[in-house]
Motif scaffolding. Structure first.
Motif, PDB file in Angstrom:
ATOM      1  N   ILE A  19       9.010-143.123 -33.357  1.00  0.00           N
ATOM      2  CA  ILE A  19       9.773-144.302 -32.960  1.00  0.00           C
ATOM      3  C   ILE A  19       8.848-145.446 -32.570  1.00  0.00           C
ATOM      4  O   ILE A  19       7.832-145.254 -31.907  1.00  0.00           O
ATOM      5  CB  ILE A  19      10.704-143.968 -31.767  1.00  0.00           C
ATOM      6  CG1 ILE A  19      11.561-142.739 -32.093  1.00  0.00           C
ATOM      7  CG2 ILE A  19      11.582-145.161 -31.438  1.00  0.00           C
ATOM      8  CD1 ILE A  19      12.436-142.868 -33.302  1.00  0.00           C
ATOM      9  N   ARG A  20       9.193-146.651 -32.966  1.00  0.00           N
ATOM     10  CA  ARG A  20       8.371-147.812 -32.655  1.00  0.00           C
ATOM     11  C   ARG A  20       8.493-148.207 -31.175  1.00  0.00           C
ATOM     12  O   ARG A  20       9.572-148.134 -30.598  1.00  0.00           O
ATOM     13  CB  ARG A  20       8.818-149.012 -33.502  1.00  0.00           C
ATOM     14  CG  ARG A  20       8.543-148.864 -34.977  1.00  0.00           C
ATOM     15  CD  ARG A  20       9.201-149.981 -35.764  1.00  0.00           C
ATOM     16  NE  ARG A  20       8.970-149.802 -37.194  1.00  0.00           N
ATOM     17  CZ  ARG A  20       9.737-150.345 -38.134  1.00  0.00           C
ATOM     18  NH1 ARG A  20      10.763-151.113 -37.799  1.00  0.00           N
ATOM     19  NH2 ARG A  20       9.460-150.129 -39.405  1.00  0.00           N
ATOM     20  N   THR A  22       8.851-151.273 -29.396  1.00  0.00           N
ATOM     21  CA  THR A  22       9.225-152.610 -29.850  1.00  0.00           C
ATOM     22  C   THR A  22       8.608-153.702 -28.975  1.00  0.00           C
ATOM     23  O   THR A  22       8.254-153.478 -27.814  1.00  0.00           O
ATOM     24  CB  THR A  22      10.753-152.775 -29.863  1.00  0.00           C
ATOM     25  OG1 THR A  22      11.287-152.442 -28.569  1.00  0.00           O
ATOM     26  CG2 THR A  22      11.375-151.873 -30.917  1.00  0.00           C
ATOM     27  N   GLU A  43      14.703-154.815 -29.766  1.00  0.00           N
ATOM     28  CA  GLU A  43      15.094-153.529 -30.341  1.00  0.00           C
ATOM     29  C   GLU A  43      15.697-153.664 -31.736  1.00  0.00           C
ATOM     30  O   GLU A  43      15.841-152.674 -32.452  1.00  0.00           O
ATOM     31  CB  GLU A  43      16.071-152.803 -29.422  1.00  0.00           C
ATOM     32  CG  GLU A  43      15.420-152.046 -28.297  1.00  0.00           C
ATOM     33  CD  GLU A  43      14.517-150.915 -28.791  1.00  0.00           C
ATOM     34  OE1 GLU A  43      15.025-149.972 -29.420  1.00  0.00           O
ATOM     35  OE2 GLU A  43      13.300-150.984 -28.541  1.00  0.00           O
ATOM     36  N   GLN A  46      13.541-152.188 -34.356  1.00  0.00           N
ATOM     37  CA  GLN A  46      13.381-150.743 -34.400  1.00  0.00           C
ATOM     38  C   GLN A  46      13.745-150.194 -35.785  1.00  0.00           C
ATOM     39  O   GLN A  46      14.475-150.841 -36.549  1.00  0.00           O
ATOM     40  CB  GLN A  46      14.273-150.100 -33.328  1.00  0.00           C
ATOM     41  CG  GLN A  46      14.094-148.604 -33.121  1.00  0.00           C
ATOM     42  CD  GLN A  46      12.659-148.232 -32.832  1.00  0.00           C
ATOM     43  OE1 GLN A  46      11.949-147.812 -33.741  1.00  0.00           O
ATOM     44  NE2 GLN A  46      12.230-148.401 -31.583  1.00  0.00           N
ATOM     45  N   LYS A  47      13.249-149.016 -36.112  1.00  0.00           N
ATOM     46  CA  LYS A  47      13.653-148.352 -37.361  1.00  0.00           C
ATOM     47  C   LYS A  47      15.168-148.223 -37.392  1.00  0.00           C
ATOM     48  O   LYS A  47      15.793-147.926 -36.384  1.00  0.00           O
ATOM     49  CB  LYS A  47      13.000-146.973 -37.463  1.00  0.00           C
ATOM     50  CG  LYS A  47      11.494-147.014 -37.657  1.00  0.00           C
ATOM     51  CD  LYS A  47      10.899-145.623 -37.782  1.00  0.00           C
ATOM     52  CE  LYS A  47       9.398-145.703 -38.000  1.00  0.00           C
ATOM     53  NZ  LYS A  47       8.772-144.370 -38.138  1.00  0.00           N
ATOM     54  N   PHE A  51      18.414-149.596 -31.544  1.00  0.00           N
ATOM     55  CA  PHE A  51      17.904-148.627 -30.569  1.00  0.00           C
ATOM     56  C   PHE A  51      18.473-147.234 -30.765  1.00  0.00           C
ATOM     57  O   PHE A  51      17.937-146.250 -30.241  1.00  0.00           O
ATOM     58  CB  PHE A  51      18.239-149.097 -29.142  1.00  0.00           C
ATOM     59  CG  PHE A  51      19.674-148.907 -28.758  1.00  0.00           C
ATOM     60  CD1 PHE A  51      20.067-147.809 -27.993  1.00  0.00           C
ATOM     61  CD2 PHE A  51      20.654-149.806 -29.153  1.00  0.00           C
ATOM     62  CE1 PHE A  51      21.391-147.616 -27.639  1.00  0.00           C
ATOM     63  CE2 PHE A  51      21.979-149.624 -28.808  1.00  0.00           C
ATOM     64  CZ  PHE A  51      22.346-148.525 -28.040  1.00  0.00           C
ATOM     65  N   ARG A  54      16.578-143.839 -31.248  1.00  0.00           N
ATOM     66  CA  ARG A  54      15.844-143.213 -30.147  1.00  0.00           C
ATOM     67  C   ARG A  54      16.580-141.978 -29.630  1.00  0.00           C
ATOM     68  O   ARG A  54      16.022-140.880 -29.543  1.00  0.00           O
ATOM     69  CB  ARG A  54      15.637-144.208 -29.011  1.00  0.00           C
ATOM     70  CG  ARG A  54      14.713-145.376 -29.349  1.00  0.00           C
ATOM     71  CD  ARG A  54      14.609-146.311 -28.169  1.00  0.00           C
ATOM     72  NE  ARG A  54      13.754-147.459 -28.385  1.00  0.00           N
ATOM     73  CZ  ARG A  54      12.455-147.525 -28.093  1.00  0.00           C
ATOM     74  NH1 ARG A  54      11.842-146.465 -27.603  1.00  0.00           N
ATOM     75  NH2 ARG A  54      11.773-148.639 -28.283  1.00  0.00           N
TER      76      ARG A  54
END
Length: 402
Positions: A19-20, A22, A43, A46-47, A51, A54
């Motif tokens: 997970i990045r 951010t 966020e 984010q991928k 969020f 996560r």
């Protein structure tokens, strides 16, 4: 199951390779508008654009090998579905997502793109959730709840740890609230590090379920009304999330669609950031209700998955709401040069013409006349007023449409 700060720390360790973390970005623009030091927690970068990955990833990583072999199932209209689908693809386990029949085709396609089997069932999230439970009982697949699960809450709470690492002197954190998974996780992470940091939850005024529950000190279900913030349109908060929120949150507030549209528009124009309605509610609140001067505040921009058709409406409504888009209807004599004369008067005020619709054939246009609808872009409300006064001074009869 009681969730603790240590659970959030474990989630952070599990997420670290996938997970990045951010960006937390200082915004000079929004700081000037608000009179506070505004840092945006991005966020939406984010991928999967949210969020939600996560909590979904941490929950799926916690499953036993036997549970993974039977797969997972979830119900969602958007971001949670993509998070669960992506996390399942990483772990190479079967995944079924139940989405309402009204779900955005783009979100359905994105979920399928991550390898999930998508089942369209029901017209609302609640109906989809019931069907997901049925699938779980028939297949023994593990349900990945969108917010009311200890692992999901802990996974979302990592955002709070990141904020405290990136900005230790933060005074206030503004958090979007739907079912409460994000805000509950943020509370657990932040209050342990610094109990003086204020956590303010922000809901849509159309779905104030957590606010009503907080004020009445028991879980409440709201009827709900139409809103563009579908990502936080939750009628009843989670039992686990409410248990955390009711004892530790500092305040819960609401915003309406016009506030959200304004925030989304400004994010696009000033920060070049595309943020979905639910993701913009925290910023929307501080833009309208300014924080105390000099405070260091963080609104969480929790997602960026927006329907492209809605995006066009946001731009139009944002311009209109700021007095920068004016649409007028004029009835002209149907003679050569009439339209040019009107255009010349508009151009004399340096107003940009966006669109012209010329109509001779409609039944409400009298013979010998032509109806013209003109969309105009202005610098601000003052220039719009200047144009209106100028046209009135030239005795041009017109009607303001919007």
């Amino acid at each position: 199951m009681t969730i603790t700060y240590d659970d959030v720390k474990k989630a952070q360790e599990t997420q670290s390779k996938i997970i990045r973390k951010t960006n937390l970005e200082f915004s000079e623009t929004f700081s000037k508008i608000c009179g506070a030091k505004v840092f945006l927690k991005n966020e939406y970068e984010q991928k999967t654009g949210s969020f939600k990955i996560r909590g979904a990833y941490y929950k799926i990583k916690s499953l036993t090998d036997e549970q993974k072999s039977k797969g997972v199932v979830a119900a969602s209209a958007g971001n949670h579905s993509q998070g669960v689908a992506f996390a399942s693809s990483i772990e190479n386990i079967p995944c079924t997502i139940v989405m309402p029949k009204t779900a955005s085709p783009a979100k359905v396609a994105a979920t399928k793109g991550y390898g999930a089997k998508v089942v369209l069932e029901g017209s609302t999230y609640d109906e989809s959730w019931e069907y997901a439970q049925k699938i779980s009982s028939e297949t023994n697949a593990t349900i990945i709840h969108a917010f009311d699960d200890p692992h999901v809450i802990a996974g979302q709470g990592v955002i709070g740890l990141e904020i405290m690492e990136q900005l230790p002197n933060v005074d206030e954190i503004y958090v979007p609230i739907g079912g409460g998974g994000l805000v509950a996780g943020i509370i657990l992470a932040v209050k342990e590090k610094n109990p003086n940091v204020r956590i303010i939850g922000v809901e849509s005024s159309s779905y104030p379920s957590m606010k009503e529950s907080f004020e009445k000190k028991s879980l409440q279900t709201v009827k709900g009304n139409s809103t563009i913030a579908d990502g936080i349109s939750v009628k009843t908060p989670g039992k686990i999330t409410f248990g955390v929120v009711r004892h530790q949150i500092d305040e819960i507030v609401t915003v309406d669609d016009s506030d959200i549209i304004n925030a989304m528009f400004l994010l696009m124009e000033r920060s070049k950031a595309v943020v979905e309605p639910a993701g913009a509610v925290a910023l929307a609140y501080i833009l309208k209700h300014k924080p105390e001067s000099g405070k260091t505040v963080v609104p969480i921009l929790c997602g960026g998955n927006i329907d492209m058709y809605l995006l066009g409406q946001i731009v139009s409504k944002g311009l209109s709401g700021m007095g920068r888009m004016l649409k007028i209807s004029v009835l002209l004599k149907d003679k050569p040069g009439a339209l040019k004369e009107l255009v010349d008067e508009i151009s004399s005020i340096n107003v940009n013409i966006v669109e012209v619709i010329h109509d001779r054939l409609s039944t409400d246009v009298s013979a010998g006349s032509a109806g013209v609808t003109i969309s105009l872009e202005t610098e601000d409300q003052n220039q719009s007023n200047e144009l209106i006064n100028h046209l009135q001074g030239k005795d041009i009869k017109f009607e303001i449409i919007s």
